[in-house]
Design a protein around this motif. Structure first.
Motif, PDB file in Angstrom:
ATOM      1  N   LYS A  11       0.827  -1.220   0.000  1.00  0.00           N
ATOM      2  CA  LYS A  11       0.000   0.000   0.000  1.00  0.00           C
ATOM      3  C   LYS A  11       0.858   1.266   0.000  1.00  0.00           C
ATOM      4  CE  LYS A  11      -4.391  -1.425   1.988  1.00  0.00           C
ATOM      5  NZ  LYS A  11      -5.200  -1.466   3.228  1.00  0.00           N
ATOM      6  N   GLN A  28      -1.491   0.764 -10.052  1.00  0.00           N
ATOM      7  CA  GLN A  28      -2.749   0.080  -9.718  1.00  0.00           C
ATOM      8  C   GLN A  28      -2.518  -1.029  -8.701  1.00  0.00           C
ATOM      9  OE1 GLN A  28      -5.930   0.767 -11.001  1.00  0.00           O
ATOM     10  NE2 GLN A  28      -4.973   2.583 -11.877  1.00  0.00           N
ATOM     11  N   VAL A  40      -4.471  -4.693  -7.154  1.00  0.00           N
ATOM     12  CA  VAL A  40      -5.570  -5.667  -7.147  1.00  0.00           C
ATOM     13  C   VAL A  40      -5.502  -6.410  -5.815  1.00  0.00           C
ATOM     14  CG1 VAL A  40      -6.586  -7.701  -8.271  1.00  0.00           C
ATOM     15  CG2 VAL A  40      -5.501  -5.929  -9.661  1.00  0.00           C
ATOM     16  N   PHE A  41      -6.673  -6.547  -5.172  1.00  0.00           N
ATOM     17  CA  PHE A  41      -6.710  -7.105  -3.823  1.00  0.00           C
ATOM     18  C   PHE A  41      -7.192  -8.558  -3.810  1.00  0.00           C
ATOM     19  CE2 PHE A  41      -7.038  -2.544  -3.435  1.00  0.00           C
ATOM     20  CZ  PHE A  41      -6.180  -2.257  -2.385  1.00  0.00           C
ATOM     21  N   PRO A  81     -12.276  -9.676  -4.447  1.00  0.00           N
ATOM     22  CA  PRO A  81     -12.931  -8.796  -5.417  1.00  0.00           C
ATOM     23  C   PRO A  81     -14.314  -8.341  -4.955  1.00  0.00           C
ATOM     24  CG  PRO A  81     -12.924 -11.063  -6.223  1.00  0.00           C
ATOM     25  CD  PRO A  81     -12.142 -11.049  -4.942  1.00  0.00           C
ATOM     26  N   THR A  99     -15.068  -6.944  -2.224  1.00  0.00           N
ATOM     27  CA  THR A  99     -15.005  -5.629  -1.594  1.00  0.00           C
ATOM     28  C   THR A  99     -14.420  -4.583  -2.541  1.00  0.00           C
ATOM     29  OG1 THR A  99     -12.940  -6.340  -0.589  1.00  0.00           O
ATOM     30  CG2 THR A  99     -14.890  -6.402   0.812  1.00  0.00           C
ATOM     31  N   SER A 100     -13.784  -5.019  -3.618  1.00  0.00           N
ATOM     32  CA  SER A 100     -13.179  -4.017  -4.507  1.00  0.00           C
ATOM     33  C   SER A 100     -14.055  -3.691  -5.724  1.00  0.00           C
ATOM     34  CB  SER A 100     -11.778  -4.447  -4.941  1.00  0.00           C
ATOM     35  OG  SER A 100     -11.809  -5.654  -5.651  1.00  0.00           O
ATOM     36  N   ALA A 148     -11.548  -7.658 -11.971  1.00  0.00           N
ATOM     37  CA  ALA A 148     -10.700  -6.735 -11.201  1.00  0.00           C
ATOM     38  C   ALA A 148      -9.361  -6.526 -11.914  1.00  0.00           C
ATOM     39  CB  ALA A 148     -10.479  -7.276  -9.787  1.00  0.00           C
TER      40      ALA A 148
END
Ligand SMILES: Nc1ncnc2c1ncn2[C@@H]1O[C@H](COP(=O)(O)OP(=O)(O)OP(=O)(O)O)[C@@H](O)[C@H]1O
Ligand SMILES: [Mg+2]
Length: 322
Positions: A62, A94, A96-97, A100, A102-103, A161
């Motif tokens: 992050k 970018q 990507v978590f 998906p 929550t994103s 995502a």
């Protein structure tokens, strides 16, 4: 392409993130989620960031995409201060978590999600064509543009995502445990997809994972993280042939023997210790002190030095000082 001809895209210097956390009603302590980390990610390169839960991987990721402010240290992106860069061109970076759900916005159709991303970039062609092209790139046919996220499987959502992140043609992508929530067969499909897309789009990637075989599969180089610190960094080949740090060897010992046998017989489990003993690890000494079978007095007293084994392989451990 060999590593030494690639130029650096992301550089972190002495990067730290500390959180003030409560131990009890009256007692607070400083949690060093990321502790004095140096890191380089080159152009067109995948750096794997490997470590167990709580080692600081997400916090580090992050900070590298400017979603988290460092407590101290510096990040350069394309030779420019990251914050300055982000002010001008956020879309180049970018993330990507893992999840998906929550994103992705549950009220937006897939096509709208992708169009929104395209609108944020400098794209000036036909939106509908480009949305279909993006879907095709991530292995979904064009009918999926009409779907809402809840109508998709976990793997399909993760494909969307990824398509959204790539819509803006980023220079740098942080992929944080992107296959951890998926079952084995889907996981493999998504990993293959990410490898293929990286070769087409040529972005740099920080691939965060707690899983050694997955990280080895995707990455060019690997940084192993333990308790906020990088403990070993090497090319994938070096790490397979000559894993040096006791923690890296512990990770090897923790995977099925089918995989661990690939690592040159260097697997070695560390001692499991209670949280209390972990907490008594001396400040300033090696964080693995209470678990490491090779620990000596110097490990208790002094922080491990950086030892360079080759141009691309370094280990932070007293054992390798000559
Ligand atoms: N906002 C926060 N406030 C306080 N502590 C935090 C915060 N975010 C993270 N931490 C702590 O920092 C440490 C590192 O967390 P982080 O999420 O970066 O680890 P991780 O390696 O990504 O773990 P996982 O594999 O479980 O995702 C943990 O001890 C975590 O509890
Ligand atoms: Mg994480």
């Amino acid at each position: 392409m060999s590593n030494n001809v690639r130029s650096a895209l992301v550089k972190a210097f002495n990067l730290s993130k500390y959180y003030r956390v409560s131990l009890s009603m009256f007692k607070k302590t400083l949690l060093k989620a990321v502790d004095n980390v140096n890191l380089t990610i080159n152009e067109d390169e995948v750096l794997g960031l490997l470590g167990e839960s709580g080692s600081g991987k997400t916090t580090l990721g992050k900070m590298l995409v400017a979603l988290e402010e460092p407590t101290s240290g510096k990040i350069l992106f394309n030779n420019e201060d990251l914050k300055e860069y982000v002010r001008k061109r956020r879309i180049d970076i970018q993330m990507v978590f893992q999840n998906p759900d929550t994103s992705l916005n549950p009220r937006m159709r897939v096509g709208e999600v992708l169009q929104e991303a395209l609108e944020a970039s400098n794209f000036n062609g036909d939106y509908s064509d480009e949305v279909e092209r993006l879907l095709n790139d991530v292995g979904l046919d064009s009918t999926y543009k009409h779907y809402y996220p809840h109508q998709l499987s976990g793997g399909q959502k993760q494909r969307v995502a990824i398509a959204r992140a790539l819509a803006v043609k980023p220079k740098f992508l942080v992929a944080d445990e992107i296959v951890s929530a998926l079952d084995a067969s889907v996981k493999m499909q998504i990993l293959k997809l990410v490898i293929k897309l990286q070769k087409i789009y040529r972005f740099s990637m920080l691939f965060i994972s707690h899983d050694l075989p997955t990280t080895v599969y995707v990455s060019d180089r690997i940084s192993v993280m333990y308790s906020g610190k990088i403990v070993e960094e090497a090319t994938k080949e070096e790490l397979i042939k000559d894993p040096l740090h006791p923690y890296t060897r512990h990770l090897i010992a923790s995977i099925p023997s089918l995989y661990s046998s690939l690592f040159n017989g260097k697997a070695q489990k560390l001692k499991d210790v209670s949280n209390e003993l972990q907490a008594t690890t001396p400040v300033g000494g090696c964080k693995l002190f209470s678990r490491c079978p090779y620990a000596t007095e110097i490990c208790k007293a002094l922080e491990p030095p950086e030892v360079s084994v080759s141009k691309t392989h370094k280990v932070f451990c007293h054992m390798y000082v000559r």
